[in-house]
Design an enzyme around this catalytic site. Structure first.
Site, PDB file in Angstrom:
ATOM      1  N   GLU A  29       0.916   1.584   0.103  1.00 38.35           N
ATOM      2  CA  GLU A  29       0.795   2.962  -0.382  1.00 38.35           C
ATOM      3  C   GLU A  29       1.402   3.879   0.666  1.00 38.35           C
ATOM      4  O   GLU A  29       0.757   4.212   1.665  1.00 38.35           O
ATOM      5  CB  GLU A  29      -0.675   3.335  -0.622  1.00 38.35           C
ATOM      6  CG  GLU A  29      -1.284   2.604  -1.783  1.00 38.35           C
ATOM      7  CD  GLU A  29      -2.757   2.974  -1.998  1.00 38.35           C
ATOM      8  OE1 GLU A  29      -3.168   4.055  -1.537  1.00 38.35           O
ATOM      9  OE2 GLU A  29      -3.474   2.162  -2.603  1.00 38.35           O
ATOM     10  N   GLU A  31      -8.285  -1.801  -0.654  1.00 36.37           N
ATOM     11  CA  GLU A  31      -8.795  -1.262   0.624  1.00 36.37           C
ATOM     12  C   GLU A  31     -10.240  -1.708   0.844  1.00 36.37           C
ATOM     13  O   GLU A  31     -11.111  -0.906   1.181  1.00 36.37           O
ATOM     14  CB  GLU A  31      -8.696   0.266   0.656  1.00 36.37           C
ATOM     15  CG  GLU A  31      -7.275   0.787   0.739  1.00 36.37           C
ATOM     16  CD  GLU A  31      -7.216   2.294   1.004  1.00 36.37           C
ATOM     17  OE1 GLU A  31      -8.214   2.995   0.773  1.00 36.37           O
ATOM     18  OE2 GLU A  31      -6.164   2.768   1.463  1.00 36.37           O
TER      19      GLU A  31
HETATM   20  C1  GLA Z   1      -6.192   5.041  -1.011  1.00 33.66           C
HETATM   21  C2  GLA Z   1      -6.474   4.283  -2.286  1.00 33.66           C
HETATM   22  C3  GLA Z   1      -5.713   4.846  -3.470  1.00 33.66           C
HETATM   23  C4  GLA Z   1      -5.821   6.359  -3.504  1.00 33.66           C
HETATM   24  C5  GLA Z   1      -5.312   6.911  -2.196  1.00 33.66           C
HETATM   25  C6  GLA Z   1      -5.375   8.428  -2.110  1.00 33.66           C
HETATM   26  O1  GLA Z   1      -5.055   4.620  -0.437  1.00 33.66           O
HETATM   27  O2  GLA Z   1      -6.145   2.921  -2.147  1.00 33.66           O
HETATM   28  O3  GLA Z   1      -6.250   4.300  -4.646  1.00 33.66           O
HETATM   29  O4  GLA Z   1      -7.146   6.722  -3.694  1.00 33.66           O
HETATM   30  O5  GLA Z   1      -6.107   6.450  -1.144  1.00 33.66           O
HETATM   31  O6  GLA Z   1      -4.659   9.018  -3.120  1.00 33.66           O
END
Ligand code: GLA
Length: 585
Positions: A234, A158
């Site tokens: 995700e 991210e």
């Molecule tokens: C983001 C991050 C993950 C995690 C999620 C929340 O998507 O990429 O590593 O922190 O948020 O659980």
């Protein structure tokens, strides 16, 4: 041997369109003897792939060291994925977020203020080079084109939510390719135009992170990834918990419906998390969006496979959805019997202040108040000591990171909490030795505070002067020195506990059986079972039980507790089921 490629519309496995149906499972949050069980349950849910981050700081306690053994044996984890007939996706960061201490970045690296964080800065890149040199051979040897399970590798995490240094992303790609990774590389970003733009690179597959409104989010992703497969890297089918806030629950029916929408749109998916596990020891991270909020020990995440491995109602709801889109095995995971209910009397105890000669390191003297990082301590507790006078009257600390238990001549006089934005504590009007036991409750894992120092951030003042003459030492908790428990004295377990105190007791059990310790009646502290530091407990809500993984349990067991506050008695009560805490409706 297989090939895995990115086609015009789809992932291609051996040249044929292939949908990735994956689940996140972090080897570093699960006891290694339970890896196979959790992977198998993920396969029986209908998944064909397991995704894991690699947490750099879990392998590298110090620069120049890299541990790939036991709980850190990433190669063995990937081999178990392969043995289950599944593929693997590896996300080695180096930044991983993940509610993990410092987002996976080693505190020893970021303690050097000249190091640039998550950007193309020579010192940062050199350290990443060392890290990737150590970890990528494990991954490279297990790629699908060499007969292994690994089909894809992520670069950064991210990144578009943090920075815009494309040179940094490109350098990570170059290092990853130079490290022998030949499978497709990808980036992931939140489903937001600006973030997808900043976080991606031409020629690298972009994926998105979201947990609902699939059609809308996939359309945003498609704007930035005009060809190729669409993947939700995700799919947030639950959420993490923070100390002091209610337990998060994501309703199974809503998750199942959102998953159905995503799969019906033809997308690939990685369930985040299929199984969350536990932030064992001192590994949890924290968030800070105005108030510091540390992550709980439990990382159950309200995932389909619960922290102790049980298939939840969500498991069955998602499995029914998956069966509409992909082949799902008939078999189900074994049911988990209720855990043994028992009481363990902690028969021996001593005040922590009387044990500091064995449970704290050699004190180092300072002419100013150093941060924990300046003193070379990367997690856990730092013992700060100085002398105060009768006219000092009040302790005023620039910032406590993150929670300080203050003692005068060994007697507790109060607590300062960063979460509560506390800086000031009245002191009794007498001279004495002041001990400030400062807990790093977990380093921030998201946003601009990654890498910030812990401990006391000065100046530290009183009513009449600045306190500059300090000593510091680390509390030795992982492992706890054996000499500490040798010094405990017998006290009846029904007597209330006045902390900070160390307590110990023993119990007999059937080896290998999971336990849940109910922390009701206890304040705040740490628990060890047979020498393994399980993690933190706290009355601050939400979590009411601490998971003791079965592989730690033997016929004869020793439990040690560090209680920082107080407890109604010195009895550890084991209950049949986990209690993750109150839920806001
Ligand atoms: C983001 C991050 C993950 C995690 C999620 C929340 O998507 O990429 O590593 O922190 O948020 O659980």
């Amino acid at each position: 041997m297989s090939t895995f490629e990115i086609g015009e519309r789809d992932f291609l496995l051996d040249g044929r369109p292939h949908r990735v149906v994956s689940g996140a499972l972090h080897y570093f949050r699960v006891h290694p003897d339970l890896w196979a069980d959790r992977i198998r349950s993920a396969r029986l849910l209908g998944l064909n792939t397991i995704e894991t981050y690699v947490a750099w700081n879990f392998h590298a306690p110090r620069r120049g060291e890299f541990d790939l053994t036991g709980p850190r044996d990433l190669g063995r984890f990937l081999d178990l994925v392969a043995a289950e007939g599944m593929h693997a996706i590896v996300r080695p960061g180096p930044y991983i977020c993940a509610e993990w201490d410092n987002g996976g970045l080693p505190a020893w690296l970021l303690a050097d203020p000249s190091i640039g964080v998550r950007r193309h800065e020579p010192g940062f890149m050199a350290a990443i080079g060392e890290y990737l040199d150590a970890v990528l051979p494990v991954v490279a040897a297990r790629q699908v084109d060499r007969g292994g399970p690994v089909v894809a590798v992520q670069v950064e995490n991210e990144y578009g939510a943090y920075g815009d240094d494309k040179g940094y992303l490109q350098a990570l790609v170059d290092l990853t390719r130079a490290g022998g990774i030949t499978v497709p590389l990808f980036t992931c970003d939140q489903a937001d135009d600006a973030m997808l733009e900043r976080g991606g690179l031409p020629g690298l597959l972009r994926t998105a992170t979201f947990g609902s409104r699939a059609a809308e989010r996939l359309a945003i992703l498609r704007r930035h990834q005009p060809t190729g497969p669409l993947m939700c890297m995700e799919f947030w089918n639950g959420w993490f918990d923070s100390w002091g806030l209610p337990h998060h629950v994501a309703p199974a029916e809503a998750n199942a419906q959102d998953l159905d929408d995503l799969l019906a749109a033809g997308a690939s998916v990685n369930l985040y998390m299929v199984h969350g596990g536990t932030n064992l020891g001192l590994t949890n991270g924290a968030n800070h969006k105005g108030t510091y909020l540390p992550i709980t020990t439990s990382y159950d995440y309200d995932a389909p496979i619960a922290e102790h491995g049980a298939a939840t109602a969500k498991y069955h709801a998602m499995r029914a959805v998956l069966a509409r889109h992909v082949p799902v095995p008939d078999e189900l995971p074994d049911a988990r019997p209720p855990a043994p209910v028992r009481e363990v009397a902690l028969t021996h105890r001593a005040p922590l202040a009387a044990l500091l000669d064995v449970v704290a390191g050699v004190p180092r003297a300072w002419d100013h108040v150093p941060t924990a990082d300046e003193a070379g301590h990367w997690n856990g507790f730092v013992v700060y000591r100085t002398r105060v006078r009768a006219d000092d009257r009040v302790l005023v600390v620039g910032e406590v990171r993150d929670r300080a238990v203050v003692l005068l001549d060994g007697e507790p006089v109060g607590v300062l909490s960063r979460t509560a934005h506390e800086h000031v504590l009245p002191l009794p009007a007498r001279a004495g030795e002041l001990t400030v036991l400062v807990e790093d409750q977990g380093r921030v894992n998201y946003g601009p505070r990654i890498g910030e120092p812990k401990g006391l951030v000065g100046p530290v003042r009183t009513a009449v002067r600045e306190l500059t003459a300090w000593t510091t030492s680390a509390l030795l908790v992982d492992p706890l020195p054996a000499a500490a428990t040798d010094r405990l004295a017998p006290v009846p377990a029904d007597e209330p506990v006045a902390g900070p105190a160390l307590l110990a007791g023993a119990f007999d059990a059937e080896p290998g059986v999971d336990h849940f310790w109910s922390t009701d009646g206890w304040g705040k502290g740490l628990v060890w079972v047979n020498g393994t530091l399980l993690g933190r407990y706290w009355s601050a809500m939400p979590t009411r039980t601490l998971y003791v993984p079965g592989p730690l349990v033997r016929e004869r067991n020793e439990v040690v507790v560090l209680e920082l506050g107080g407890a109604v008695d010195a009895v550890v009560r084991c209950v049949a089921e986990p209690v993750l805490g109150p839920v806001d409706v």
